[in-house]
Design a protein around this motif. Sequence first.
Motif, PDB file in Angstrom:
ATOM      1  N   LEU A 167       5.636  13.718   2.056  1.00 40.17           N
ATOM      2  CA  LEU A 167       5.234  12.438   1.477  1.00 40.17           C
ATOM      3  C   LEU A 167       5.097  12.545  -0.036  1.00 40.17           C
ATOM      4  O   LEU A 167       5.524  11.650  -0.774  1.00 40.17           O
ATOM      5  CB  LEU A 167       3.921  11.973   2.100  1.00 40.17           C
ATOM      6  CG  LEU A 167       3.383  10.620   1.621  1.00 40.17           C
ATOM      7  CD1 LEU A 167       4.403   9.516   1.841  1.00 40.17           C
ATOM      8  CD2 LEU A 167       2.070  10.293   2.323  1.00 40.17           C
ATOM      9  N   PHE A 168       4.515  13.657  -0.511  1.00 39.01           N
ATOM     10  CA  PHE A 168       4.396  13.839  -1.958  1.00 39.01           C
ATOM     11  C   PHE A 168       5.773  13.876  -2.607  1.00 39.01           C
ATOM     12  O   PHE A 168       6.016  13.209  -3.615  1.00 39.01           O
ATOM     13  CB  PHE A 168       3.637  15.134  -2.284  1.00 39.01           C
ATOM     14  CG  PHE A 168       3.536  15.403  -3.755  1.00 39.01           C
ATOM     15  CD1 PHE A 168       2.496  14.877  -4.505  1.00 39.01           C
ATOM     16  CD2 PHE A 168       4.512  16.159  -4.405  1.00 39.01           C
ATOM     17  CE1 PHE A 168       2.421  15.110  -5.871  1.00 39.01           C
ATOM     18  CE2 PHE A 168       4.446  16.393  -5.770  1.00 39.01           C
ATOM     19  CZ  PHE A 168       3.387  15.865  -6.503  1.00 39.01           C
ATOM     20  N   LEU A 169       6.682  14.655  -2.029  1.00 40.51           N
ATOM     21  CA  LEU A 169       8.017  14.767  -2.615  1.00 40.51           C
ATOM     22  C   LEU A 169       8.719  13.414  -2.643  1.00 40.51           C
ATOM     23  O   LEU A 169       9.365  13.049  -3.640  1.00 40.51           O
ATOM     24  CB  LEU A 169       8.849  15.785  -1.829  1.00 40.51           C
ATOM     25  CG  LEU A 169      10.244  16.077  -2.378  1.00 40.51           C
ATOM     26  CD1 LEU A 169      10.169  16.615  -3.791  1.00 40.51           C
ATOM     27  CD2 LEU A 169      10.984  17.067  -1.475  1.00 40.51           C
ATOM     28  N   ALA A 170       8.570  12.634  -1.560  1.00 46.18           N
ATOM     29  CA  ALA A 170       9.228  11.322  -1.502  1.00 46.18           C
ATOM     30  C   ALA A 170       8.662  10.368  -2.559  1.00 46.18           C
ATOM     31  O   ALA A 170       9.420   9.700  -3.278  1.00 46.18           O
ATOM     32  CB  ALA A 170       9.054  10.727  -0.104  1.00 46.18           C
ATOM     33  N   LEU A 171       7.339  10.290  -2.671  1.00 49.42           N
ATOM     34  CA  LEU A 171       6.730   9.362  -3.618  1.00 49.42           C
ATOM     35  C   LEU A 171       6.864   9.857  -5.057  1.00 49.42           C
ATOM     36  O   LEU A 171       7.038   9.053  -5.984  1.00 49.42           O
ATOM     37  CB  LEU A 171       5.257   9.144  -3.270  1.00 49.42           C
ATOM     38  CG  LEU A 171       4.996   8.410  -1.950  1.00 49.42           C
ATOM     39  CD1 LEU A 171       3.499   8.292  -1.689  1.00 49.42           C
ATOM     40  CD2 LEU A 171       5.635   7.025  -1.959  1.00 49.42           C
ATOM     41  N   TYR A 172       6.803  11.175  -5.240  1.00 44.37           N
ATOM     42  CA  TYR A 172       6.959  11.714  -6.590  1.00 44.37           C
ATOM     43  C   TYR A 172       8.375  11.497  -7.095  1.00 44.37           C
ATOM     44  O   TYR A 172       8.592  11.177  -8.273  1.00 44.37           O
ATOM     45  CB  TYR A 172       6.606  13.207  -6.598  1.00 44.37           C
ATOM     46  CG  TYR A 172       6.671  13.845  -7.961  1.00 44.37           C
ATOM     47  CD1 TYR A 172       5.874  13.380  -9.005  1.00 44.37           C
ATOM     48  CD2 TYR A 172       7.527  14.918  -8.217  1.00 44.37           C
ATOM     49  CE1 TYR A 172       5.930  13.963 -10.266  1.00 44.37           C
ATOM     50  CE2 TYR A 172       7.592  15.513  -9.466  1.00 44.37           C
ATOM     51  CZ  TYR A 172       6.793  15.020 -10.478  1.00 44.37           C
ATOM     52  OH  TYR A 172       6.849  15.599 -11.732  1.00 44.37           O
ATOM     53  N   SER A 173       9.352  11.641  -6.202  1.00 42.18           N
ATOM     54  CA  SER A 173      10.737  11.381  -6.612  1.00 42.18           C
ATOM     55  C   SER A 173      10.931   9.902  -6.929  1.00 42.18           C
ATOM     56  O   SER A 173      11.686   9.540  -7.836  1.00 42.18           O
ATOM     57  CB  SER A 173      11.719  11.836  -5.525  1.00 42.18           C
ATOM     58  OG  SER A 173      11.493  11.131  -4.322  1.00 42.18           O
ATOM     59  N   LYS A 174      10.221   9.028  -6.200  1.00 45.83           N
ATOM     60  CA  LYS A 174      10.277   7.599  -6.520  1.00 45.83           C
ATOM     61  C   LYS A 174       9.683   7.331  -7.892  1.00 45.83           C
ATOM     62  O   LYS A 174      10.202   6.532  -8.687  1.00 45.83           O
ATOM     63  CB  LYS A 174       9.546   6.801  -5.436  1.00 45.83           C
ATOM     64  CG  LYS A 174       9.853   5.308  -5.445  1.00 45.83           C
ATOM     65  CD  LYS A 174       9.361   4.651  -4.193  1.00 45.83           C
ATOM     66  CE  LYS A 174      10.319   4.874  -3.045  1.00 45.83           C
ATOM     67  NZ  LYS A 174      11.597   4.146  -3.229  1.00 45.83           N
ATOM     68  N   TYR A 175       8.584   8.018  -8.196  1.00 43.71           N
ATOM     69  CA  TYR A 175       7.968   7.891  -9.526  1.00 43.71           C
ATOM     70  C   TYR A 175       8.932   8.380 -10.612  1.00 43.71           C
ATOM     71  O   TYR A 175       9.109   7.725 -11.653  1.00 43.71           O
ATOM     72  CB  TYR A 175       6.675   8.702  -9.563  1.00 43.71           C
ATOM     73  CG  TYR A 175       6.117   8.914 -10.945  1.00 43.71           C
ATOM     74  CD1 TYR A 175       5.434   7.901 -11.605  1.00 43.71           C
ATOM     75  CD2 TYR A 175       6.274  10.137 -11.596  1.00 43.71           C
ATOM     76  CE1 TYR A 175       4.931   8.096 -12.880  1.00 43.71           C
ATOM     77  CE2 TYR A 175       5.781  10.338 -12.862  1.00 43.71           C
ATOM     78  CZ  TYR A 175       5.104   9.321 -13.508  1.00 43.71           C
ATOM     79  OH  TYR A 175       4.618   9.512 -14.776  1.00 43.71           O
TER      80      TYR A 175
END
Length: 655
Positions: A167-175
């Motif tokens: 989840l962190f990787l997905a949202l951080y990549s979105k950021y």
Amino acid sequence: MTTFTRANADHLRNTLQGAVVKCSERCLYQSAKWAAELSVSLPELPSAASSFGADTDSQMQDVDSLPISPAFNFANSDPEEARLETQELSRYLLAKSYFDCREYDRCSAVFIPSTLPKGPLSPTSPKNKSKTPTKTGQGEAKESDFIAGVESETHTNVLPKLSQKALFLALYSKYMSGEKRKNEESEMILGPADGGTTVNKELAGITRSLEGWFADREARGLSGSNQGWLEYLYGIVLAKGKTEEDARRWFVRSVHLYPFNWGAWLELSELLNNVEELQKIGPELPQNLMTLIFHLYASQELYQSTEPIHRELNELENIFPNSQFLKTQRALLYYHSKDFDEAEIIFSALLHADPHRIDSLDFYSNILYVMSARPKLAFLAQIATATDKFRPETCCVVGNYYALKSEHEKAVMYFRRALTLDRNFLSAWTLMGHEYVEMKNTHAAIESYRRAVDVNRKDYRAWYGLGQTYEVLEMHLYALFYYQRAASLRPYDPKMWQAVGSCYDKVDRPIQSIKAYKRALVAGSYYEQGSSFGSGTTAGDPTGVLDPETLYQIALMYEKLNRPDDAASYMGMTLAQEEGPENDDDDEGGGHGIGVTTTTSKARMWLARWEFGKGAYTRAMELANELCQDGVEVEEAKALIRDMRARMESGRSPS
């Protein structure tokens, strides 16, 4: 501090190596690099069971039985998280490979289909009508408006069931995708439409997703098993939206859950505006080694070069004797206290130890610029360019080289290039402002300094630059405001208070001007500590030589207030700085003064006229004759002598 044993060193090394792995897994590469460098800087203590005389074959047989470092034990201690990470492994590796190739949208889409909003939530919702993001004068919405647009929503967890790492990787990549798009949409640096208002349009969706996830975890009683990484990301989003108090709270929560994410500490440091806030947040932080490192770093960022800070640094260097990060912090402490010689020695040693290290070279180039060390600065520019010419630090080094050569247009070109690479690179904004001042382009200078303080409100150089620029424009009230901001950040820098005093004089407020100049005197004695920290006279030592120009300005202010006796007293003190303070240890009975200067000669002329006005012709004659010997104000002194002789010959006796 307790003795640092091999067991301590091994445990700390394993923990830092684990931080390298964890940060790398989440694509936090700068934090991973920091932890890796700190791990390598630990001393290699001898093993109690070392067997240098053992048989070579037996040593070779033992290699296979050596334990694997705990850093590479990938099993998650939380069974549910471990199960999810095992299920997601193939997708996680795919997503991370996309992130490494800077395909941020593809990385995010591996775990979260593109259903999250990329802009503000729909304004048709009754709850959102009053929170619809507004447009600025530049036609762009502020990032805080996007965050505000989701504050009043009732958040539900709309995310698929994922491990915290995925989840962190997905949202951080979105950021990161939003940041990349924001840079692509931004105008040319200081171009006609560049107001620094372009926003990251992914923030709204990330905010809603995280708030829903946190609310769901809390409702299910699972918040105790959070890992701290999503708290860190949420803090970043809140900080972007200027919700700084909440952002601080989430960063503190993040470092409690996982203290070895250096990025969280850096973000927390950027939200601290003064020493009081640092002291206030201290009790809320975990009591461990990382907090000590953070306190040192944050104090350095707040220009606190005090003896307790140096003691903290000494303690840390006992643990990490080879740490380039800690050596850089010491150099910056000397740099902020204007001890450029010591700072230059440390930076030079760092450069020789690792000539490919670009980090903080912009500060080194500032030091060489101030020292007018043109050959060294040219060498530094050559080394940095050969290593990586597309790093913002390299561009600042080259820009400083051209600035020292007075090629201001070329310097500006390189500072703009640094900002094209990183719009939040503080040094480049401030240095570009300095160059525009040299080029007499006050409008561009003001805009550069404003952007610098937008990036970092603790940059006293930018506040001082704004004050100087408005002073050139004769807008003294504006200049006074900015000088006061600079002085609040650097209360022990006499230059700041002298500027404040000068502005108060120009707006005809002599009483406040006197107070500011007296603060400059106190600050000046604080800085007379010698070239090395802790040596020389102590802060506020009344036996130190005072700045004659400041004393002279105080005297003029008393003259404006029609207090001639006080003015004469300060003129006398100005004159006394020629010989220096009395020193009982000096065989001649006097200290080392500054000698005759234009300022002391002006004070001598003022005193001669004052004594003449009182009728004390003998003392006035002495002062006037001294002026003739000084070679300053000679014609006025001769005229005064002729006038006194005429009066004395006419039969008027001196009083």
